[in-house]
Design an enzyme around this catalytic site. Sequence first.
Site, PDB file in Angstrom:
ATOM      1  N   ASN A  51     -28.880 -80.442 -15.638  1.00  0.00           N
ATOM      2  CA  ASN A  51     -27.887 -81.438 -15.889  1.00  0.00           C
ATOM      3  C   ASN A  51     -27.382 -81.966 -14.521  1.00  0.00           C
ATOM      4  O   ASN A  51     -26.557 -81.314 -14.237  1.00  0.00           O
ATOM      5  CB  ASN A  51     -27.022 -80.982 -16.860  1.00  0.00           C
ATOM      6  CG  ASN A  51     -25.884 -81.935 -17.243  1.00  0.00           C
ATOM      7  OD1 ASN A  51     -26.193 -82.959 -17.245  1.00  0.00           O
ATOM      8  ND2 ASN A  51     -24.471 -81.419 -17.339  1.00  0.00           N
ATOM      9  N   CYS A 101     -28.016 -78.817   0.058  1.00  0.00           N
ATOM     10  CA  CYS A 101     -27.776 -77.825  -1.144  1.00  0.00           C
ATOM     11  C   CYS A 101     -28.352 -76.504  -0.930  1.00  0.00           C
ATOM     12  O   CYS A 101     -27.863 -76.130   0.509  1.00  0.00           O
ATOM     13  CB  CYS A 101     -28.716 -78.593  -2.260  1.00  0.00           C
ATOM     14  SG  CYS A 101     -30.268 -78.862  -2.164  1.00  0.00           S
TER      15      CYS A 101
END
Length: 222
Positions: free
Chosen positions: A132, A157
Site C-alpha cells: 500500500n 529506504c
Amino acid sequence: MKIDNANNNSSNRPNHKHEEQLIAAEVEEEDEQMCRTIEVVDLLMPSPPLLSADGDEFSLVPPLNFSMVDNGIFRSGFPDSANFAFLQTLRLRSIIYLCPEPYPDANTEFLKSDGIRLFQFGIEGHKEPFVNIPEDMIRDALKVLLDVRNHPVLIHCKRGKHRTGCLVGCLRKLQRWCLSSVFDEYQRYAAAKARISDQRFMELFDISSLKHLPMSFSCLKR
C-alpha cells in the site's frame, strides 16, 4: 667435380650473420614488448589509499544500490557507518528517508555533524499482495525532492529498491520519461524483487498537481 663440391659445401654452411640478425630482431621485439607491458601495468596500478585526518587509511564505500539520479539527486539503500566517509564527498544538504522506523542514533549523529537535514516519510514496506503506497506521502516527498534548496539530496529506504524506486519513477514521469524507460530503471534496481504493484502505482500516479513546481536540474526525456 671439385668446384661443384665447393659450391655445395658453401650452400650448406650456416649463415651466421643472418642468424645473428634474426636473434637481434627477436631481442629487440622482446624489449619493446616488455616496455609495453610495464607501461600497461603502471597504468593499472591502484591509486594510493586515501588517508583520514589522523593519517589512518580508509576507503570510500558507497551505500547499497547507490546511484546518481540527476544533478544534485542521489539514491541508495540504507547507509551505515561504513558509508559516512563516502557520503561526505557528496556534500549533502538533506536526506529523504522513506521508512517508518526511527533513524539510528549513529546516522542521526552523522547528520548533525555534517549539517544534513532529514525528511522522513514513513512508508510501510509490505510485500505483495499487501503493498500500500500512500500517494500523499509520495507527493509530499516529491515536493521536497524538487526543491533545489534541499540539494544535494539522497533518497533511501531499506534496500533502495521499492519505495525509493517508486519515488524516482514518479520523478521520471515529471521529467517526461516514457513508461517503458521508467519501468526499465525501476527493474534495474529491484531486479528479481520487482513488483507489479509498484509499476502499476507509477503508471497511475497523477503528476498534474506537481507540474507547476520548478525543476532547475536536468529534465532529459527518454
